[in-house]
Design a protein around this motif. Structure first.
Motif, short mmCIF file in Angstrom:
data_model
loop_
_atom_site.label_atom_id
_atom_site.label_comp_id
_atom_site.label_asym_id
_atom_site.label_seq_id
_atom_site.Cartn_x
_atom_site.Cartn_y
_atom_site.Cartn_z
N THR A 1 -42.41 70.46 -42.42
CA THR A 1 -41.03 70.39 -41.96
C THR A 1 -40.64 68.92 -41.83
N LEU A 2 -39.56 68.55 -42.50
CA LEU A 2 -39.05 67.18 -42.47
C LEU A 2 -37.61 67.22 -41.96
N ARG A 3 -37.27 66.30 -41.05
CA ARG A 3 -35.90 66.22 -40.56
C ARG A 3 -35.26 64.94 -41.06
N VAL A 4 -34.11 65.08 -41.70
CA VAL A 4 -33.40 63.95 -42.28
C VAL A 4 -32.12 63.72 -41.48
N PRO A 5 -31.88 62.51 -40.97
CA PRO A 5 -30.65 62.25 -40.23
C PRO A 5 -29.43 62.27 -41.15
N SER B 1 -28.93 59.73 -44.01
CA SER B 1 -29.73 59.84 -45.24
C SER B 1 -29.57 61.19 -45.92
N ALA B 2 -28.68 62.04 -45.39
CA ALA B 2 -28.56 63.40 -45.92
C ALA B 2 -28.11 63.42 -47.37
N ALA B 3 -27.19 62.52 -47.73
CA ALA B 3 -26.71 62.52 -49.12
C ALA B 3 -27.84 62.23 -50.08
N ARG B 4 -28.68 61.28 -49.75
CA ARG B 4 -29.82 60.97 -50.62
C ARG B 4 -30.78 62.14 -50.70
N ALA B 5 -31.04 62.79 -49.55
CA ALA B 5 -32.00 63.89 -49.52
C ALA B 5 -31.51 65.09 -50.31
N ARG B 6 -30.20 65.33 -50.32
CA ARG B 6 -29.67 66.47 -51.08
C ARG B 6 -29.92 66.30 -52.57
N GLY B 7 -30.00 65.07 -53.03
CA GLY B 7 -30.25 64.81 -54.44
C GLY B 7 -31.71 64.52 -54.74
N TRP B 8 -32.61 64.91 -53.82
CA TRP B 8 -34.04 64.62 -53.99
C TRP B 8 -34.83 65.91 -53.96
N ARG B 9 -35.88 65.99 -54.76
CA ARG B 9 -36.77 67.14 -54.74
C ARG B 9 -38.10 66.73 -54.12
N PHE B 10 -38.37 67.21 -52.91
CA PHE B 10 -39.66 66.98 -52.28
C PHE B 10 -40.70 67.98 -52.79
N HIS B 11 -40.24 69.19 -53.07
CA HIS B 11 -41.13 70.25 -53.55
C HIS B 11 -40.28 71.26 -54.30
N ARG B 12 -40.87 71.85 -55.33
CA ARG B 12 -40.09 72.76 -56.18
C ARG B 12 -39.62 74.00 -55.44
N LEU B 13 -40.29 74.36 -54.32
CA LEU B 13 -39.90 75.55 -53.56
C LEU B 13 -39.31 75.19 -52.20
N GLN B 14 -38.75 74.02 -52.07
CA GLN B 14 -38.21 73.58 -50.78
C GLN B 14 -36.99 74.40 -50.38
N ILE C 1 -33.59 74.02 -47.72
CA ILE C 1 -32.82 73.02 -46.99
C ILE C 1 -31.90 73.71 -45.98
N GLU C 2 -31.99 73.24 -44.75
CA GLU C 2 -31.16 73.77 -43.66
C GLU C 2 -30.18 72.69 -43.21
N GLU C 3 -28.92 73.02 -43.17
CA GLU C 3 -27.89 72.10 -42.70
C GLU C 3 -27.89 72.09 -41.17
N LEU C 4 -27.94 70.90 -40.56
CA LEU C 4 -27.95 70.78 -39.11
C LEU C 4 -26.54 70.47 -38.59
N ALA C 5 -26.33 70.78 -37.32
CA ALA C 5 -25.00 70.60 -36.72
C ALA C 5 -24.56 69.14 -36.70
N GLY D 1 -25.00 66.98 -39.00
CA GLY D 1 -24.82 66.46 -40.35
C GLY D 1 -26.11 66.15 -41.06
N GLY D 2 -27.21 66.27 -40.34
CA GLY D 2 -28.51 66.02 -40.96
C GLY D 2 -29.05 67.26 -41.66
N LEU D 3 -30.28 67.16 -42.13
CA LEU D 3 -30.92 68.25 -42.85
C LEU D 3 -32.31 68.50 -42.29
N ARG D 4 -32.77 69.73 -42.42
CA ARG D 4 -34.16 70.06 -42.16
C ARG D 4 -34.72 70.67 -43.43
N ILE D 5 -35.79 70.09 -43.95
CA ILE D 5 -36.36 70.51 -45.23
C ILE D 5 -37.71 71.15 -44.96
#
Length: 344
Positions: A247-251, A254-267, A269-273, A275-279
């Motif tokens: 589980t990775l939390r992105v503030p 950095s959310a825009a960069r993370a949305r365009g990144w693949r950490f794992h082929r089966l990841q 992504i959860e949108e946080l209140a 504006g961040g992400l939880r992957i």
């Protein structure tokens, strides 16, 4: 659909004629005026090689190649992309892979006739001159072309591969016989093989460390339900250890960069209140994942698992040993101790 029907009819008429059709002939055949026939000719010329024949004061038009040839003929961009890949593989020292692609490139070019070569050469030269495959830092490993050929032959023949194999920890080569479960290409090329008669999982064998490979007399092939993609997804990269729920939390910053990144082929992504992400994803290979996450320093937080957090601390200690000694610099051990206490 009458317009489309007339256009397709004209395509077939131009490909079937041997003498060519004039604009008046096209108009008469389709039951349209000359101006409409002219527009249809222009549309066809943008998709097909339309030859023009001078006949006294009139011009005749025809499609010389069969219609199938039109759709199988490579474009300059396609040939240039293949050529760039060949040169990139060679620059990376992957002679075996480059050799196979170069052979394919030669066959593609050899299938073109003189007229087609003259048509694509100007564009191909321009694209090939200014197009490259980036060669990044990584291991240098030379694989003998015959090694790749033997492994591929074993896959096709449904038999095992026999070879001698050495590692950094055990430089003395040892004999191995494995069932080929696949070839995996990347910075290094691996044979994915499984010992016959065992229930063990397949393991990686670096092709550059395989010595004197040969086809075995023992039959052996991967099961019909073997899914190499699913197997690869169980690990972040090559190293395979116990699968972990990551589980990775992105503030938000950095959310825009993370949305365009693949950490794992089966990841997932959860949108946080905020504006961040939880992957989230499940994978093995915590050391390779930790080393990859160095590139995200300051832009995400590792929420779990604890083994990944501990691995990251270990890699930070190792990384800090590369820095020059400074009188007032906090030691790596102090740094990690402080971080651990803060986490508690």
């Amino acid at each position: 659909m009458a317009k489309l029907d007339r256009l397709l009819a004209l395509v077939h008429a131009l490909s079937e004629t041997t003498e060519g059709l004039t604009l008046d002939g096209m108009a008469e055949r389709l039951g349209v005026n000359r101006r409409t026939a002219e527009r249809m000719r222009d549309i066809i010329a943008s998709h097909f090689d339309l030859d023009e024949i001078a006949d006294d004061r009139r011009k005749r038009f025809l499609i010389r190649d069969s219609l199938r040839r039109v759709y199988t003929r490579p474009t300059p961009a396609e040939v240039a992309a293949l050529q760039a890949e060949v040169e990139g593989q060679r620059a990376a020292g992957k002679a075996a892979r480059a050799g196979q692609l170069a052979s394919l490139l030669a066959k593609v070019k050899g299938a073109l006739d003189d007229r087609e070569k003259r048509r694509i050469d100007p564009d191909l030269d321009a694209l090939a001159r200014l197009q490259r495959t980036l060669v990044t830092a990584g291991p240098i490993a030379t694989v003998a072309p015959e090694t790749v050929t033997i492994v591929q032959s074993a896959i096709l023949a449904g038999c095992c591969v026999e070879f001698n194999y050495s590692t950094d920890d055990r430089p003395e080569p040892r004999w191995r016989r494995v069932i080929p479960y696949g070839l995996v290409h990347g910075p290094l090329t691996y044979l994915l093989g499984k010992m016959p008669g065992r229930e063990d999982q397949p393991v990686y064998f670096r092709l550059d460390r395989i010595i004197e490979p040969k086809l075995s007399e023992m039959l052996g092939c991967a099961p019909d339900d073997w899914d190499i993609d699913a197997w690869l997804a169980d690990s972040f990269a090559v190293w395979r250890d116990e699968k972990q729920a990551v589980t990775l939390r992105v503030p938000a910053s950095s959310a825009a960069r993370a949305r365009g990144w693949r950490f794992h082929r089966l990841q997932q992504i959860e949108e946080l209140a905020d504006g961040g992400l939880r992957i989230r994803f499940a994978s093995g290979g915590m050391r390779e994942l930790a080393e990859h996450l160095f590139t995200w320093g300051g832009e995400l937080v590792i929420e779990g698992p604890e083994v990944l957090v501990a691995t990251m601390r270990d890699r930070i200690v190792a990384a800090m040993t590369m820095l020059p000694a400074q009188g007032n610099m906090v030691t790596a051990t102090d740094f990690v101790t402080t971080q651990a206490q803060g986490a508690e």
